[in-house]
Design a protein around this motif. Sequence first.
Motif, PDB file in Angstrom:
ATOM      1  N   GLN A   1      -5.632   8.272 -10.362  1.00 15.65           N
ATOM      2  CA  GLN A   1      -5.737   7.512  -9.277  1.00 15.65           C
ATOM      3  C   GLN A   1      -6.557   6.285  -9.117  1.00 15.65           C
ATOM      4  O   GLN A   1      -6.172   5.300  -8.798  1.00 15.65           O
ATOM      5  CB  GLN A   1      -6.364   8.253  -8.127  1.00 15.65           C
ATOM      6  CG  GLN A   1      -6.498   7.832  -6.737  1.00 15.65           C
ATOM      7  CD  GLN A   1      -5.129   7.301  -6.229  1.00 15.65           C
ATOM      8  OE1 GLN A   1      -4.181   8.142  -6.552  1.00 15.65           O
ATOM      9  NE2 GLN A   1      -4.993   5.951  -5.597  1.00 15.65           N
ATOM     10  N   ILE A   2      -7.818   6.305 -10.174  1.00 20.86           N
ATOM     11  CA  ILE A   2      -8.290   5.140 -10.576  1.00 20.86           C
ATOM     12  C   ILE A   2      -7.516   3.960 -11.144  1.00 20.86           C
ATOM     13  O   ILE A   2      -7.687   2.810 -10.545  1.00 20.86           O
ATOM     14  CB  ILE A   2      -9.453   5.514 -11.346  1.00 20.86           C
ATOM     15  CG1 ILE A   2     -10.662   6.431 -10.633  1.00 20.86           C
ATOM     16  CG2 ILE A   2     -10.196   4.095 -11.775  1.00 20.86           C
ATOM     17  CD1 ILE A   2     -11.739   7.132 -11.461  1.00 20.86           C
ATOM     18  N   PHE A   3      -6.629   4.459 -12.021  1.00 22.18           N
ATOM     19  CA  PHE A   3      -5.751   3.413 -12.741  1.00 22.18           C
ATOM     20  C   PHE A   3      -4.669   2.764 -11.765  1.00 22.18           C
ATOM     21  O   PHE A   3      -4.585   1.711 -11.798  1.00 22.18           O
ATOM     22  CB  PHE A   3      -4.883   4.276 -13.749  1.00 22.18           C
ATOM     23  CG  PHE A   3      -3.895   3.382 -14.319  1.00 22.18           C
ATOM     24  CD1 PHE A   3      -4.299   2.147 -15.381  1.00 22.18           C
ATOM     25  CD2 PHE A   3      -2.551   3.705 -14.155  1.00 22.18           C
ATOM     26  CE1 PHE A   3      -3.408   1.368 -15.812  1.00 22.18           C
ATOM     27  CE2 PHE A   3      -1.575   2.639 -14.781  1.00 22.18           C
ATOM     28  CZ  PHE A   3      -2.115   1.747 -15.648  1.00 22.18           C
ATOM     29  N   ILE A   4      -4.069   3.657 -10.815  1.00 22.25           N
ATOM     30  CA  ILE A   4      -3.158   3.238  -9.780  1.00 22.25           C
ATOM     31  C   ILE A   4      -3.912   2.467  -8.962  1.00 22.25           C
ATOM     32  O   ILE A   4      -3.223   1.359  -8.422  1.00 22.25           O
ATOM     33  CB  ILE A   4      -2.476   4.556  -9.164  1.00 22.25           C
ATOM     34  CG1 ILE A   4      -1.654   5.406 -10.012  1.00 22.25           C
ATOM     35  CG2 ILE A   4      -1.772   4.062  -7.964  1.00 22.25           C
ATOM     36  CD1 ILE A   4      -1.222   6.524  -9.770  1.00 22.25           C
ATOM     37  N   SER A   5      -5.142   2.590  -8.450  1.00 28.12           N
ATOM     38  CA  SER A   5      -5.887   1.932  -7.260  1.00 28.12           C
ATOM     39  C   SER A   5      -5.869   0.511  -7.842  1.00 28.12           C
ATOM     40  O   SER A   5      -6.181  -0.518  -7.263  1.00 28.12           O
ATOM     41  CB  SER A   5      -7.053   2.515  -7.042  1.00 28.12           C
ATOM     42  OG  SER A   5      -6.530   3.873  -6.373  1.00 28.12           O
TER      43      SER A   5
ATOM     44  N   THR B   1      -7.666  -0.562  -0.936  1.00 28.71           N
ATOM     45  CA  THR B   1      -7.890   0.123  -2.191  1.00 28.71           C
ATOM     46  C   THR B   1      -8.865   1.258  -2.103  1.00 28.71           C
ATOM     47  O   THR B   1      -8.473   2.321  -2.500  1.00 28.71           O
ATOM     48  CB  THR B   1      -8.476  -0.727  -3.407  1.00 28.71           C
ATOM     49  OG1 THR B   1      -7.568  -2.089  -3.701  1.00 28.71           O
ATOM     50  CG2 THR B   1      -8.607  -0.150  -4.536  1.00 28.71           C
ATOM     51  N   VAL B   2      -9.985   0.956  -1.182  1.00 27.26           N
ATOM     52  CA  VAL B   2     -10.697   1.993  -0.871  1.00 27.26           C
ATOM     53  C   VAL B   2     -10.041   3.127  -0.034  1.00 27.26           C
ATOM     54  O   VAL B   2      -9.972   4.137  -0.410  1.00 27.26           O
ATOM     55  CB  VAL B   2     -11.944   1.448  -0.131  1.00 27.26           C
ATOM     56  CG1 VAL B   2     -12.757   2.798   0.494  1.00 27.26           C
ATOM     57  CG2 VAL B   2     -12.785   0.589  -0.826  1.00 27.26           C
ATOM     58  N   ARG B   3      -9.001   2.636   0.584  1.00 24.84           N
ATOM     59  CA  ARG B   3      -8.172   3.505   1.867  1.00 24.84           C
ATOM     60  C   ARG B   3      -7.390   4.330   0.731  1.00 24.84           C
ATOM     61  O   ARG B   3      -7.051   5.561   0.914  1.00 24.84           O
ATOM     62  CB  ARG B   3      -7.337   2.906   2.625  1.00 24.84           C
ATOM     63  CG  ARG B   3      -6.456   3.715   3.423  1.00 24.84           C
ATOM     64  CD  ARG B   3      -5.962   2.831   4.546  1.00 24.84           C
ATOM     65  NE  ARG B   3      -4.885   3.228   5.371  1.00 24.84           N
ATOM     66  CZ  ARG B   3      -5.024   4.205   6.500  1.00 24.84           C
ATOM     67  NH1 ARG B   3      -6.405   4.485   6.840  1.00 24.84           N
ATOM     68  NH2 ARG B   3      -3.906   4.738   7.157  1.00 24.84           N
ATOM     69  N   LEU B   4      -6.886   3.882  -0.207  1.00 23.22           N
ATOM     70  CA  LEU B   4      -5.964   4.603  -1.184  1.00 23.22           C
ATOM     71  C   LEU B   4      -6.592   5.395  -2.061  1.00 23.22           C
ATOM     72  O   LEU B   4      -6.190   6.873  -2.084  1.00 23.22           O
ATOM     73  CB  LEU B   4      -5.383   3.625  -2.327  1.00 23.22           C
ATOM     74  CG  LEU B   4      -4.089   3.814  -3.073  1.00 23.22           C
ATOM     75  CD1 LEU B   4      -2.974   4.108  -2.320  1.00 23.22           C
ATOM     76  CD2 LEU B   4      -3.742   2.798  -3.937  1.00 23.22           C
TER      77      LEU B   4
ATOM     78  N   LEU C   1      -4.887  -5.350  -8.435  1.00 22.18           N
ATOM     79  CA  LEU C   1      -4.444  -6.645  -9.023  1.00 22.18           C
ATOM     80  C   LEU C   1      -3.322  -7.066  -8.608  1.00 22.18           C
ATOM     81  O   LEU C   1      -3.057  -8.429  -8.666  1.00 22.18           O
ATOM     82  CB  LEU C   1      -4.079  -5.871 -10.639  1.00 22.18           C
ATOM     83  CG  LEU C   1      -5.041  -5.786 -11.698  1.00 22.18           C
ATOM     84  CD1 LEU C   1      -4.954  -5.144 -12.517  1.00 22.18           C
ATOM     85  CD2 LEU C   1      -6.029  -6.951 -11.644  1.00 22.18           C
ATOM     86  N   THR C   2      -2.150  -6.296  -7.568  1.00 23.29           N
ATOM     87  CA  THR C   2      -1.257  -7.002  -7.060  1.00 23.29           C
ATOM     88  C   THR C   2      -1.679  -8.082  -6.120  1.00 23.29           C
ATOM     89  O   THR C   2      -0.769  -8.837  -5.596  1.00 23.29           O
ATOM     90  CB  THR C   2      -0.175  -6.195  -6.601  1.00 23.29           C
ATOM     91  OG1 THR C   2      -1.262  -5.334  -5.370  1.00 23.29           O
ATOM     92  CG2 THR C   2       0.299  -4.908  -7.413  1.00 23.29           C
ATOM     93  N   SER C   3      -2.831  -8.058  -5.530  1.00 24.73           N
ATOM     94  CA  SER C   3      -3.560  -9.106  -4.579  1.00 24.73           C
ATOM     95  C   SER C   3      -3.172 -10.449  -5.252  1.00 24.73           C
ATOM     96  O   SER C   3      -3.432 -11.470  -4.512  1.00 24.73           O
ATOM     97  CB  SER C   3      -4.708  -8.728  -4.393  1.00 24.73           C
ATOM     98  OG  SER C   3      -5.772  -8.755  -5.418  1.00 24.73           O
TER      99      SER C   3
ATOM    100  N   PHE D   1       0.704  -1.180   0.032  1.00 26.26           N
ATOM    101  CA  PHE D   1      -0.023  -0.059  -0.096  1.00 26.26           C
ATOM    102  C   PHE D   1       0.959   1.508   0.072  1.00 26.26           C
ATOM    103  O   PHE D   1       0.569   2.363  -0.896  1.00 26.26           O
ATOM    104  CB  PHE D   1      -1.026  -0.153   1.288  1.00 26.26           C
ATOM    105  CG  PHE D   1      -1.619   1.183   1.460  1.00 26.26           C
ATOM    106  CD1 PHE D   1      -2.833   1.618   0.792  1.00 26.26           C
ATOM    107  CD2 PHE D   1      -1.198   2.001   2.458  1.00 26.26           C
ATOM    108  CE1 PHE D   1      -3.525   2.691   1.069  1.00 26.26           C
ATOM    109  CE2 PHE D   1      -1.843   3.129   2.685  1.00 26.26           C
ATOM    110  CZ  PHE D   1      -3.102   3.521   1.900  1.00 26.26           C
ATOM    111  N   PHE D   2       1.632   1.361   0.899  1.00 25.75           N
ATOM    112  CA  PHE D   2       2.570   2.523   0.912  1.00 25.75           C
ATOM    113  C   PHE D   2       3.382   2.632  -0.263  1.00 25.75           C
ATOM    114  O   PHE D   2       3.968   3.974  -0.799  1.00 25.75           O
ATOM    115  CB  PHE D   2       3.461   2.333   2.307  1.00 25.75           C
ATOM    116  CG  PHE D   2       2.938   2.574   3.540  1.00 25.75           C
ATOM    117  CD1 PHE D   2       2.197   3.968   3.758  1.00 25.75           C
ATOM    118  CD2 PHE D   2       2.529   1.666   4.279  1.00 25.75           C
ATOM    119  CE1 PHE D   2       1.582   4.199   4.896  1.00 25.75           C
ATOM    120  CE2 PHE D   2       1.960   1.922   5.563  1.00 25.75           C
ATOM    121  CZ  PHE D   2       1.625   3.079   5.556  1.00 25.75           C
TER     122      PHE D   2
END
Length: 415
Positions: A99-103, A128-131, A108-110, A56-57
């Motif tokens: 941001q939508i693309f980054i989130s 992802t919601v937090r992001l 997807l990394t999950s 996340f970070f």
Amino acid sequence: MKSLLIFISDFFKNKGHHVFFSLLIAKICGFIGSLFIIRLLPESEFGTISIVASVFFIFLAFNGLGSNQSLLRYGSINQSLTDKRALSTYLFRRGLFYQIFISSLFLLTSFFYVSKYEDILIIFLLFTVRLVGYYFLNHIQAELRISGNNKGFAIVSNVVNIVGVIALLILSYFFGIYGYLIAVAFTPFLALLWYKKENLNSLPPKFIFTKKELWNFGLNAAGTALLSDALFSADVLMLSFLLNETAVASYKVGLLIPLNITFLAASFMQSDYPKLAKYSKDKIFLKNYLFNYYKLFIPIAILIFITGLFFKVEILDLFFSAKYAESQMIFIIFLGAFCANMLLRNLYGNLLSAVGMMKMNTIISVLTLILLVIFSFIFVSKYGVTGMAVSLSLSMFFGGIMLAFSFYLYWKDLK
């Protein structure tokens, strides 16, 4: 002395003390939340959350592709409130698209972890919601700062952090890991209470710079943030590779308190950043700012170091335990390093950002990381954990010297 008194007076007039206390409250809330979760959640659940938080970070550094950092600098340069609002609207919309693309990439990394860790997908989903929530929070905070509203910035930060830690404590206690996830996912959205509806209106942005310059700055700001975080992860990874987990524990104990003293300088730079960006071409202003900064922070740094030197045993015993007595030397090395950091790396890194030289910040961050790896292989094999403390300290010091020299070259060329 008179100039120093004016410097401090301006800090208070600019509501800089609100920024200082908001950063302090954020650190306290973060510490309380971490301590509670460590005690409440089973080790396996806490470990899984730690894995997701680490990923996340990384993505958080690229929130909005650095749109909030661009707003902070270029919004501070713009004199007109109408132009500031137009720039904010443009960056908000374009940054939200990025941001939508980054989130989506973060989510997807999950799939790299799904087969190994149970229920990790739901953890990634709520992070992802937090992001996305952090995107709104960072944008609104930047918008408040470019208008000189440091008090408003502090209020938003305090509400999000205090309500966040209260929600975390209550929901985690009753609902365990899912309560924790809901709390951390949705509390950043509280910042939307301060978002002005008129900012949603379509305004033609007036640029006194190119869009390419705007986004290059934001991307370099994101890269610099990521590399700065990587510096304080690479040392632990190197130590775990070269030594063992016991060495890592001793090292982290010696690092923890010195690492946090830099928030004193950070609060000043956070408060003054819009003003520094506004007067980034004023040679005399920048010179006076540096002199007054050093008049204030050199005595503070000396006082902190001397106090730590004479009371190192008592400090380590108070916050940790007697079993970490061997961390005394590491503690002193880091205390000296981070006192120097306030006078070099923190100061000139922020100054380079304020004057628009973020690319140089990124380059020097890469070089600092390379220096850490080189010094680690030289000193850790000979001096163990103390060698790693020396390696990180030297890396930060030389990085600070490079930042200072880069700023000097910029300042020297000003008319």
